[in-house]
Scaffold this active site. Sequence first.
Site, PDB file in Angstrom:
ATOM      1  N   ARG A  78       0.893  -1.315  -0.068  1.00 45.28           N
ATOM      2  CA  ARG A  78       0.034  -0.024   0.007  1.00 45.28           C
ATOM      3  C   ARG A  78       0.700   1.156   0.022  1.00 45.28           C
ATOM      4  O   ARG A  78       0.627   2.052   0.598  1.00 45.28           O
ATOM      5  CB  ARG A  78      -0.829  -0.026   1.360  1.00 45.28           C
ATOM      6  CG  ARG A  78      -2.024  -0.754   1.186  1.00 45.28           C
ATOM      7  CD  ARG A  78      -3.241  -0.177   0.220  1.00 45.28           C
ATOM      8  NE  ARG A  78      -4.335  -1.343   0.109  1.00 45.28           N
ATOM      9  CZ  ARG A  78      -5.392  -1.589   1.017  1.00 45.28           C
ATOM     10  NH1 ARG A  78      -5.602  -0.931   2.161  1.00 45.28           N
ATOM     11  NH2 ARG A  78      -6.339  -2.359   0.694  1.00 45.28           N
TER      12      ARG A  78
ATOM     13  N   ARG B 150      -3.769   6.527   1.055  1.00 41.36           N
ATOM     14  CA  ARG B 150      -4.360   7.653   1.618  1.00 41.36           C
ATOM     15  C   ARG B 150      -3.366   8.272   2.527  1.00 41.36           C
ATOM     16  O   ARG B 150      -3.539   9.578   3.055  1.00 41.36           O
ATOM     17  CB  ARG B 150      -5.829   7.443   2.377  1.00 41.36           C
ATOM     18  CG  ARG B 150      -6.837   7.386   1.501  1.00 41.36           C
ATOM     19  CD  ARG B 150      -7.796   7.070   2.030  1.00 41.36           C
ATOM     20  NE  ARG B 150      -7.615   5.453   2.647  1.00 41.36           N
ATOM     21  CZ  ARG B 150      -8.674   4.773   2.788  1.00 41.36           C
ATOM     22  NH1 ARG B 150      -9.826   5.085   2.960  1.00 41.36           N
ATOM     23  NH2 ARG B 150      -8.510   3.457   3.510  1.00 41.36           N
TER      24      ARG B 150
ATOM     25  N   ASP C  58      -6.877  -2.873  -7.542  1.00 42.31           N
ATOM     26  CA  ASP C  58      -7.593  -3.571  -6.205  1.00 42.31           C
ATOM     27  C   ASP C  58      -7.434  -5.061  -6.296  1.00 42.31           C
ATOM     28  O   ASP C  58      -7.900  -5.488  -7.401  1.00 42.31           O
ATOM     29  CB  ASP C  58      -8.879  -2.685  -6.071  1.00 42.31           C
ATOM     30  CG  ASP C  58      -9.207  -3.094  -4.384  1.00 42.31           C
ATOM     31  OD1 ASP C  58      -8.374  -2.686  -3.564  1.00 42.31           O
ATOM     32  OD2 ASP C  58      -9.816  -4.114  -4.277  1.00 42.31           O
TER      33      ASP C  58
ATOM     34  N   TYR D  10     -14.289 -12.985   0.293  1.00 43.39           N
ATOM     35  CA  TYR D  10     -14.950 -11.763  -0.154  1.00 43.39           C
ATOM     36  C   TYR D  10     -16.322 -11.931  -0.762  1.00 43.39           C
ATOM     37  O   TYR D  10     -17.301 -11.373  -0.564  1.00 43.39           O
ATOM     38  CB  TYR D  10     -13.955 -10.716  -0.817  1.00 43.39           C
ATOM     39  CG  TYR D  10     -13.297  -9.778  -0.041  1.00 43.39           C
ATOM     40  CD1 TYR D  10     -13.905  -8.830   0.683  1.00 43.39           C
ATOM     41  CD2 TYR D  10     -12.023  -9.937  -0.011  1.00 43.39           C
ATOM     42  CE1 TYR D  10     -13.056  -8.034   1.524  1.00 43.39           C
ATOM     43  CE2 TYR D  10     -11.255  -9.131   0.815  1.00 43.39           C
ATOM     44  CZ  TYR D  10     -11.895  -7.982   1.564  1.00 43.39           C
ATOM     45  OH  TYR D  10     -10.938  -7.104   2.153  1.00 43.39           O
TER      46      TYR D  10
ATOM     47  N   ARG E  84      -7.336  11.324  -5.203  1.00 46.74           N
ATOM     48  CA  ARG E  84      -8.472  10.776  -5.013  1.00 46.74           C
ATOM     49  C   ARG E  84      -9.794  11.639  -4.950  1.00 46.74           C
ATOM     50  O   ARG E  84     -10.894  11.471  -4.905  1.00 46.74           O
ATOM     51  CB  ARG E  84      -8.470  10.094  -3.600  1.00 46.74           C
ATOM     52  CG  ARG E  84      -7.757   8.605  -3.767  1.00 46.74           C
ATOM     53  CD  ARG E  84      -8.941   7.524  -4.563  1.00 46.74           C
ATOM     54  NE  ARG E  84      -9.914   7.121  -3.230  1.00 46.74           N
ATOM     55  CZ  ARG E  84     -11.096   7.146  -3.008  1.00 46.74           C
ATOM     56  NH1 ARG E  84     -11.716   8.212  -3.860  1.00 46.74           N
ATOM     57  NH2 ARG E  84     -11.670   6.904  -2.068  1.00 46.74           N
TER      58      ARG E  84
HETATM   59  O1  CP3 Z   1       0.029  -1.728  -2.616  1.00 45.09           O
HETATM   60  C1  CP3 Z   1      -0.174  -0.570  -3.494  1.00 45.09           C
HETATM   61  O2  CP3 Z   1       0.242   0.523  -3.228  1.00 45.09           O
HETATM   62  C2  CP3 Z   1      -1.214  -1.052  -4.413  1.00 45.09           C
HETATM   63  C3  CP3 Z   1      -2.236  -0.974  -4.294  1.00 45.09           C
HETATM   64  C4  CP3 Z   1      -3.426  -1.803  -3.723  1.00 45.09           C
HETATM   65  C5  CP3 Z   1      -4.809  -1.314  -3.364  1.00 45.09           C
HETATM   66  N1  CP3 Z   1      -5.428  -2.530  -2.853  1.00 45.09           N
HETATM   67  C6  CP3 Z   1      -5.387  -0.174  -3.441  1.00 45.09           C
HETATM   68  C7  CP3 Z   1      -6.307   0.481  -2.518  1.00 45.09           C
HETATM   69  C8  CP3 Z   1      -3.284  -2.908  -3.357  1.00 45.09           C
HETATM   70  C9  CP3 Z   1      -2.187  -4.205  -3.335  1.00 45.09           C
HETATM   71  C10 CP3 Z   1      -4.647  -3.468  -2.826  1.00 45.09           C
HETATM   72  C11 CP3 Z   1      -4.803  -4.899  -2.443  1.00 45.09           C
HETATM   73  C12 CP3 Z   1      -5.967  -5.136  -1.544  1.00 45.09           C
HETATM   74  N2  CP3 Z   1      -7.179  -4.664  -1.758  1.00 45.09           N
HETATM   75  C13 CP3 Z   1      -6.234  -6.174  -0.488  1.00 45.09           C
HETATM   76  C14 CP3 Z   1      -4.907  -6.938  -0.211  1.00 45.09           C
HETATM   77  C15 CP3 Z   1      -4.089  -6.319   0.674  1.00 45.09           C
HETATM   78  C16 CP3 Z   1      -4.082  -6.312   2.004  1.00 45.09           C
HETATM   79  O3  CP3 Z   1      -4.125  -5.251   2.596  1.00 45.09           O
HETATM   80  O4  CP3 Z   1      -4.179  -7.438   2.569  1.00 45.09           O
HETATM   81  C17 CP3 Z   1      -7.288  -6.135  -0.056  1.00 45.09           C
HETATM   82  C18 CP3 Z   1      -7.782  -7.099   1.014  1.00 45.09           C
HETATM   83  C19 CP3 Z   1      -8.167  -5.267  -0.814  1.00 45.09           C
HETATM   84  C20 CP3 Z   1      -9.744  -4.857  -0.685  1.00 45.09           C
HETATM   85  C21 CP3 Z   1      -9.733  -3.597  -0.291  1.00 45.09           C
HETATM   86  N3  CP3 Z   1      -9.489  -2.406  -1.099  1.00 45.09           N
HETATM   87  C22 CP3 Z   1      -9.908  -2.885   1.187  1.00 45.09           C
HETATM   88  C23 CP3 Z   1     -10.427  -3.918   2.297  1.00 45.09           C
HETATM   89  C24 CP3 Z   1      -9.661  -1.750   0.936  1.00 45.09           C
HETATM   90  C25 CP3 Z   1     -10.202  -0.826   2.216  1.00 45.09           C
HETATM   91  C26 CP3 Z   1     -11.395   0.058   2.315  1.00 45.09           C
HETATM   92  C27 CP3 Z   1     -11.301   1.477   3.160  1.00 45.09           C
HETATM   93  O5  CP3 Z   1     -11.872   2.288   2.750  1.00 45.09           O
HETATM   94  O6  CP3 Z   1     -10.164   1.537   3.860  1.00 45.09           O
HETATM   95  C28 CP3 Z   1      -9.727  -1.213  -0.373  1.00 45.09           C
HETATM   96  C29 CP3 Z   1      -9.441  -0.039  -0.691  1.00 45.09           C
HETATM   97  C30 CP3 Z   1      -8.083   0.405  -1.236  1.00 45.09           C
HETATM   98  N4  CP3 Z   1      -7.506  -0.108  -2.457  1.00 45.09           N
HETATM   99  C31 CP3 Z   1      -7.371   1.489  -0.970  1.00 45.09           C
HETATM  100  C32 CP3 Z   1      -6.364   1.416  -1.714  1.00 45.09           C
HETATM  101  C33 CP3 Z   1      -5.306   2.656  -1.802  1.00 45.09           C
HETATM  102  C34 CP3 Z   1      -7.820   2.570   0.027  1.00 45.09           C
HETATM  103  C35 CP3 Z   1      -7.875   3.973  -0.415  1.00 45.09           C
HETATM  104  C36 CP3 Z   1      -9.039   4.647  -1.123  1.00 45.09           C
HETATM  105  O7  CP3 Z   1     -10.203   4.362  -0.909  1.00 45.09           O
HETATM  106  O8  CP3 Z   1      -8.563   5.314  -1.722  1.00 45.09           O
END
Ligand code: CP3
Length: 344
Positions: free
Chosen positions: A26, A30, A75, A151, A39
């Site tokens: 990540r 944010r 994602d 999921y 964003r």
């Molecule tokens: O690592 C990176 O910089 C690459 C980007 C990346 C994102 N998601 C962007 C994202 C990666 C590698 C993921 C993988 C991902 N997505 C996982 C596996 C990684 C882990 O943490 O175990 C999972 C479980 C997801 C599903 C997901 N997407 C969740 C649970 C969330 C959080 C929701 C929240 O509101 O916090 C997301 C959203 C997400 N994906 C964000 C980012 C940067 C959050 C920021 C946003 O909403 O802009």
Amino acid sequence: MSAPDSRFVRACKCLPVDRTPIWLMRQAGRYMAEYRAVRKQYSLIEICKKPEIAADVTITAAEILGVDAAIIFADLLLPLEVMGLPFYFSAGEGPVVEKPVRDAAAVSALRVNRAAELGYVAEAVRLVCKHFGSKLPVIGFCGAPFTLASYMIEGGGSRNYVHAKKLMYSSPAAWDELLGKLVAVTSAYAVEQARAGADVIQIFDSWVGCLSVEDYRTYVLPRTTNLVRAVQKAGVPVIYFGVDTASLLPSMKETGAEVIGIDWRTPVDLGWQSLGMKGGVQGNLDPVLLFADWEKVKAGASNVLARAGERQGHIFNLGHGILPETPVENVKALVKFVQEQPLK
Ligand code: CP3
């Protein structure tokens, strides 16, 4: 492959390097003002689906931090949509799948022949590779079958995985069909990213730690192994990462992944020992330690490096992704500090 001789790729193959490579899960997120600015204009899904924007977000984060690899911005859940399961992100709640998969009929309705519709991710990989050339390796990624299935079945995040485990225990044939379908789609998707130039593929099994070793071996390991092997056929090393996996590590290694990601609960040396010292390991500073004073962060990073020792095949990372409120100065200082520590 774009940067086969880079430190990061060499470390994934357990080849000698002059210092430990570092990147952070990540790393584009944010906690970074530049990401928050993007964003304001686009939703998360819009960023993912616009290759120029996704590439730009990927490149900006990697350049600001000066890390040793760029992970493509995408994602984990994107494949759900092409399989016929729409989802959205709800503020505060995280991802929500509109119609969760709860029975055999829903499993058999899932499509497996539309992975090509995820081509926007491969296109973003292509743009990032073009930007960095051989200077910086690019990581592609996909979800592991268990985490994606959970999921799909739970419909979002979960505490006890009751629905997922219920399907797994009571309809093992439907469960296995679901994992097989996920492997078909995610392997095609990951191979496309590799063909577009990704140097390494990371497979995220974020929620696999809710399983006992026996259940992991019975219900998850065979299909996950199929995914790892299919990705390796594209000629790239695989990093297989999960959270809360102390007891699962030896079984995870049986997938054949070159590198195993270790969360912060298990000291890197003990985790590596439980893998029989085979292959590489990635990790594993507690992401919450980045909220502490720099001296504490530095001590934690030194401890991880000391535990990894002089062995070949350690990639520095956090034990899970960077959290939204993390002080960016500590993140930058961590990258710099790790990069200043030479290996003999
Ligand atoms: O690592 C990176 O910089 C690459 C980007 C990346 C994102 N998601 C962007 C994202 C990666 C590698 C993921 C993988 C991902 N997505 C996982 C596996 C990684 C882990 O943490 O175990 C999972 C479980 C997801 C599903 C997901 N997407 C969740 C649970 C969330 C959080 C929701 C929240 O509101 O916090 C997301 C959203 C997400 N994906 C964000 C980012 C940067 C959050 C920021 C946003 O909403 O802009």
